[in-house]
Design a protein around this motif. Structure first.
Motif, PDB file in Angstrom:
ATOM      1  N   PRO A 115       0.817  -1.226   0.000  1.00 28.88           N
ATOM      2  CA  PRO A 115       0.000   0.000   0.000  1.00 28.88           C
ATOM      3  C   PRO A 115       0.844   1.268   0.000  1.00 28.88           C
ATOM      4  O   PRO A 115       0.452   2.290  -0.551  1.00 28.88           O
ATOM      5  N   SER A 116       2.020   1.215   0.657  1.00 22.03           N
ATOM      6  CA  SER A 116       2.959   2.330   0.640  1.00 22.03           C
ATOM      7  C   SER A 116       4.283   1.827   0.097  1.00 22.03           C
ATOM      8  O   SER A 116       4.752   0.751   0.472  1.00 22.03           O
ATOM      9  N   GLN A 117       4.909   2.613  -0.797  1.00 19.83           N
ATOM     10  CA  GLN A 117       6.180   2.192  -1.396  1.00 19.83           C
ATOM     11  C   GLN A 117       7.395   2.759  -0.675  1.00 19.83           C
ATOM     12  O   GLN A 117       8.528   2.480  -1.052  1.00 19.83           O
ATOM     13  N   GLY A 118       7.182   3.567   0.347  1.00 16.73           N
ATOM     14  CA  GLY A 118       8.302   4.133   1.087  1.00 16.73           C
ATOM     15  C   GLY A 118       9.136   3.040   1.728  1.00 16.73           C
ATOM     16  O   GLY A 118       8.600   2.077   2.281  1.00 16.73           O
ATOM     17  N   VAL A 119      10.467   3.183   1.664  1.00 13.73           N
ATOM     18  CA  VAL A 119      11.359   2.148   2.184  1.00 13.73           C
ATOM     19  C   VAL A 119      11.634   2.360   3.668  1.00 13.73           C
ATOM     20  O   VAL A 119      11.674   1.409   4.449  1.00 13.73           O
ATOM     21  N   ASN A 120      11.846   3.600   4.070  1.00 17.02           N
ATOM     22  CA  ASN A 120      12.037   3.889   5.496  1.00 17.02           C
ATOM     23  C   ASN A 120      11.459   5.257   5.806  1.00 17.02           C
ATOM     24  O   ASN A 120      12.165   6.270   5.838  1.00 17.02           O
ATOM     25  N   GLY A 121      10.171   5.259   6.057  1.00 13.93           N
ATOM     26  CA  GLY A 121       9.465   6.515   6.292  1.00 13.93           C
ATOM     27  C   GLY A 121       9.671   7.118   7.655  1.00 13.93           C
ATOM     28  O   GLY A 121       9.045   8.138   7.974  1.00 13.93           O
ATOM     29  N   SER A 122      10.538   6.510   8.474  1.00 15.23           N
ATOM     30  CA  SER A 122      10.818   7.087   9.789  1.00 15.23           C
ATOM     31  C   SER A 122      11.952   8.102   9.748  1.00 15.23           C
ATOM     32  O   SER A 122      12.083   8.922  10.668  1.00 15.23           O
ATOM     33  N   LEU A 123      12.781   8.050   8.706  1.00 19.44           N
ATOM     34  CA  LEU A 123      13.997   8.856   8.703  1.00 19.44           C
ATOM     35  C   LEU A 123      13.732  10.351   8.542  1.00 19.44           C
ATOM     36  O   LEU A 123      14.607  11.165   8.866  1.00 19.44           O
ATOM     37  N   TRP A 124      12.560  10.718   8.068  1.00 16.96           N
ATOM     38  CA  TRP A 124      12.312  12.121   7.769  1.00 16.96           C
ATOM     39  C   TRP A 124      12.367  13.008   9.011  1.00 16.96           C
ATOM     40  O   TRP A 124      12.705  14.197   8.922  1.00 16.96           O
ATOM     41  N   THR A 125      12.075  12.455  10.179  1.00 18.42           N
ATOM     42  CA  THR A 125      12.091  13.283  11.390  1.00 18.42           C
ATOM     43  C   THR A 125      13.514  13.615  11.853  1.00 18.42           C
ATOM     44  O   THR A 125      13.699  14.545  12.641  1.00 18.42           O
ATOM     45  N   LEU A 126      14.523  12.877  11.368  1.00 17.05           N
ATOM     46  CA  LEU A 126      15.898  13.137  11.796  1.00 17.05           C
ATOM     47  C   LEU A 126      16.361  14.524  11.361  1.00 17.05           C
ATOM     48  O   LEU A 126      17.173  15.153  12.047  1.00 17.05           O
ATOM     49  N   SER A 127      15.855  15.005  10.242  1.00 21.06           N
ATOM     50  CA  SER A 127      16.232  16.350   9.780  1.00 21.06           C
ATOM     51  C   SER A 127      15.824  17.409  10.795  1.00 21.06           C
ATOM     52  O   SER A 127      16.578  18.345  11.083  1.00 21.06           O
ATOM     53  N   GLU A 155      15.271  16.869  14.000  1.00 20.80           N
ATOM     54  CA  GLU A 155      16.050  16.651  15.213  1.00 20.80           C
ATOM     55  C   GLU A 155      17.417  17.314  15.110  1.00 20.80           C
ATOM     56  O   GLU A 155      17.867  18.020  16.019  1.00 20.80           O
ATOM     57  N   ILE A 156      18.081  17.112  13.986  1.00 23.05           N
ATOM     58  CA  ILE A 156      19.430  17.659  13.810  1.00 23.05           C
ATOM     59  C   ILE A 156      19.392  19.180  13.719  1.00 23.05           C
ATOM     60  O   ILE A 156      20.281  19.863  14.236  1.00 23.05           O
ATOM     61  N   LEU A 157      18.368  19.727  13.086  1.00 21.45           N
ATOM     62  CA  LEU A 157      18.238  21.177  13.036  1.00 21.45           C
ATOM     63  C   LEU A 157      18.102  21.754  14.439  1.00 21.45           C
ATOM     64  O   LEU A 157      18.675  22.800  14.762  1.00 21.45           O
ATOM     65  N   LEU A 158      17.386  21.045  15.317  1.00 26.32           N
ATOM     66  CA  LEU A 158      17.226  21.514  16.687  1.00 26.32           C
ATOM     67  C   LEU A 158      18.502  21.342  17.496  1.00 26.32           C
ATOM     68  O   LEU A 158      18.761  22.109  18.427  1.00 26.32           O
ATOM     69  N   TYR A 159      19.341  20.361  17.148  1.00 27.84           N
ATOM     70  CA  TYR A 159      20.664  20.270  17.763  1.00 27.84           C
ATOM     71  C   TYR A 159      21.465  21.534  17.445  1.00 27.84           C
ATOM     72  O   TYR A 159      22.122  22.112  18.317  1.00 27.84           O
ATOM     73  N   ALA A 160      21.414  21.935  16.170  1.00 25.19           N
ATOM     74  CA  ALA A 160      22.122  23.150  15.761  1.00 25.19           C
ATOM     75  C   ALA A 160      21.551  24.375  16.470  1.00 25.19           C
ATOM     76  O   ALA A 160      22.292  25.296  16.843  1.00 25.19           O
ATOM     77  N   PHE A 161      20.242  24.382  16.667  1.00 25.71           N
ATOM     78  CA  PHE A 161      19.583  25.470  17.389  1.00 25.71           C
ATOM     79  C   PHE A 161      20.149  25.602  18.802  1.00 25.71           C
ATOM     80  O   PHE A 161      20.492  26.697  19.257  1.00 25.71           O
ATOM     81  N   GLN A 206       8.846  20.787   6.375  1.00 21.87           N
ATOM     82  CA  GLN A 206       7.467  21.245   6.401  1.00 21.87           C
ATOM     83  C   GLN A 206       7.289  22.248   7.541  1.00 21.87           C
ATOM     84  O   GLN A 206       7.572  21.914   8.695  1.00 21.87           O
ATOM     85  N   PRO A 207       6.839  23.456   7.265  1.00 23.95           N
ATOM     86  CA  PRO A 207       6.733  24.480   8.317  1.00 23.95           C
ATOM     87  C   PRO A 207       5.877  24.057   9.498  1.00 23.95           C
ATOM     88  O   PRO A 207       6.232  24.311  10.652  1.00 23.95           O
ATOM     89  N   ASP A 208       4.738  23.404   9.236  1.00 24.00           N
ATOM     90  CA  ASP A 208       3.870  23.022  10.351  1.00 24.00           C
ATOM     91  C   ASP A 208       4.532  21.967  11.233  1.00 24.00           C
ATOM     92  O   ASP A 208       4.453  22.041  12.467  1.00 24.00           O
ATOM     93  N   GLN A 209       5.228  20.995  10.629  1.00 21.52           N
ATOM     94  CA  GLN A 209       5.922  19.987  11.422  1.00 21.52           C
ATOM     95  C   GLN A 209       7.098  20.596  12.176  1.00 21.52           C
ATOM     96  O   GLN A 209       7.372  20.226  13.329  1.00 21.52           O
ATOM     97  N   LEU A 210       7.787  21.529  11.548  1.00 22.48           N
ATOM     98  CA  LEU A 210       8.907  22.192  12.210  1.00 22.48           C
ATOM     99  C   LEU A 210       8.420  22.943  13.445  1.00 22.48           C
ATOM    100  O   LEU A 210       9.070  22.902  14.505  1.00 22.48           O
ATOM    101  N   VAL A 211       7.290  23.599  13.326  1.00 22.32           N
ATOM    102  CA  VAL A 211       6.725  24.330  14.466  1.00 22.32           C
ATOM    103  C   VAL A 211       6.348  23.368  15.588  1.00 22.32           C
ATOM    104  O   VAL A 211       6.635  23.613  16.772  1.00 22.32           O
ATOM    105  N   ILE A 212       5.702  22.261  15.236  1.00 21.23           N
ATOM    106  CA  ILE A 212       5.262  21.300  16.255  1.00 21.23           C
ATOM    107  C   ILE A 212       6.461  20.692  16.969  1.00 21.23           C
ATOM    108  O   ILE A 212       6.535  20.673  18.210  1.00 21.23           O
ATOM    109  N   PHE A 213       7.425  20.179  16.208  1.00 18.68           N
ATOM    110  CA  PHE A 213       8.592  19.545  16.822  1.00 18.68           C
ATOM    111  C   PHE A 213       9.396  20.549  17.651  1.00 18.68           C
ATOM    112  O   PHE A 213       9.879  20.223  18.736  1.00 18.68           O
ATOM    113  N   SER A 214       9.528  21.756  17.130  1.00 22.02           N
ATOM    114  CA  SER A 214      10.288  22.781  17.851  1.00 22.02           C
ATOM    115  C   SER A 214       9.626  23.136  19.171  1.00 22.02           C
ATOM    116  O   SER A 214      10.307  23.350  20.180  1.00 22.02           O
TER     117      SER A 214
END
Length: 376
Positions: free
Chosen positions: A145-157, A159-165, A210-218
């Motif tokens: 149903p979904s062709q994504g191989v590892n759809g969990s990795l997208w949140t690491l971006s 996380e790492i941006l917030l490390y830099a923050f 994604q701006p909305d996800q960035l706001v939520i995670f931040s």
């Protein structure tokens, strides 16, 4: 907890919480990857989307522990090296596993062709996290149903941006943490006022977030930071935890049923209630405080579970009930996470002293004395 215990003791339960959150991601993905809605989210009337809540738990804990790591590091370079060693060696192992093993047994192409196709090796693009990364492998999971191989990795971006923050703001706010809290309040007020505009905004250029996800995670991350900063001033009590649960769940009635307040209010309340509950749960003394003696398996579970679940769906999805898929995923993923921690992640962390010796826990004059929240 009481007395003069350190913040690290206060969050000893975080190993179990991260493990539980990673496990919850498996449960949430099991339904989504099979093309079904999350039954826990449905049963909770949308208040508890399993996978999303689990990721939010990660970000609250990260906000606390990452700020603490920076305050305990000798300098910014040492801090960034520790963050690099914590994320990238495990990620490299996961990508090798996904490309060479998962891809080889699941691709619809002949093995030789699969291994020589440029598109196969484009998947290494996930290492750089920014900008846009590749999420599929040639001929892999095409019937799922979904062709994504590892759809969990997208949140690491994020996380790492917030490390830099954190790396950037600590020198500036070293003696101005109340200013940071004030700016956070202004930030939160602005996202409440301009929520619709943020949700409609296109993907951010260059970083492709994604701006909305960035706001939520931040927001969750910064709330974790605030718990670390003001750990002496914020009481952690069971009574307040119950209040947080009631406030979170109770917001459904005036917003969704009665329409007295906007539906988005549920999310605004959830930021504070969930963050409090996470830190409170991390502070509870007991046997789970020693859960980390088995190793920190949460990251390994997170980065290996998705492709493993996709393999299960490709071969058994049509005949195996989802609860059994979840159980099989745990059985297969836990050994992978154990190997990842003991043979990749943990050995890599030994190189964190490459720049200079890390002084360990050191007293920060810009923060309250090293002791735990007052909790019951």
């Amino acid at each position: 907890m009481s007395g003069n215990s350190t913040p690290s003791i206060m969050l000893k339960n975080s190993h179990f919480l991260r493990f539980a959150a990673a496990s919850a991601v498996i449960v949430g993905h099991a339904y989504v990857l099979n093309g079904f809605s999350d039954p826990i989210e449905t049963a909770s009337l949308g208040l508890f989307p399993t996978g999303q809540i689990a990721v939010y738990v990660f970000f609250v804990i990260s906000g606390y522990t990452i700020l603490q790591s920076r305050l305990q590091s000798a300098d910014t370079g040492t801090f960034l090296l520790k963050r690099f060693l914590r994320i990238f060696p495990g990620l490299v192992g996961s990508l090798l596993f996904t490309i060479l093993l998962v891809g080889s047994i699941c691709t619809s192409y002949p093995l030789g062709r699969y291994l020589t196709m440029p598109e196969t090796w484009f998947f290494w693009d996930n290492l750089k996290l920014f900008p846009h990364t590749t999420h599929v492998l040639p001929g892999v999971f095409q019937g799922n149903p979904s062709q994504g191989v590892n759809g969990s990795l997208w949140t690491l971006s994020y996380e790492i941006l917030l490390y830099a923050f954190v790396a950037c703001i600590v020198p500036f706010f070293r003696s101005r943490w109340y200013l940071f809290a004030g700016l956070f309040c202004a930030f939160f007020l602005s996202i409440c006022l301009f929520n619709d505009a943020i949700a409609r905004h296109e993907i951010l250029r260059i970083v492709h977030l994604q701006p909305d996800q960035l706001v939520i995670f931040s927001t969750f991350f910064m709330l974790g930071m605030i718990f670390r900063i003001f750990r002496e001033q914020i009481p952690l009590k069971g009574t307040w935890a119950i209040v947080a649960i009631v406030a979170w769940l109770g917001m459904y009635y005036p917003s969704s049923i009665r329409g007295w307040v906007p539906l988005i209010t549920i999310h605004w309340v959830r930021f504070f209630c969930l963050s409090y509950l996470v830190i409170y749960a991390a502070s509870i003394p007991g046997r789970l405080n020693d859960f980390g003696r088995f190793g920190d398996l949460s990251y390994g579970i997170y980065i290996y579970a998705y492709p493993v679940q996709q393999v299960i769906i490709q071969y058994f999805g049509a005949t195996m009930p989802i609860p059994l898929q979840i159980l099989l995923a745990f059985v297969l993923v836990l050994p992978l996470a154990w190997v990842s921690w003991h043979f990749v992640e943990k050995p890599a962390l030994r190189y964190k002293s490459l720049l200079r010796a890390d002084p360990g826990v050191r007293k920060e004059q810009s923060l309250p004395p090293e002791s735990s929240f007052k909790s019951r």
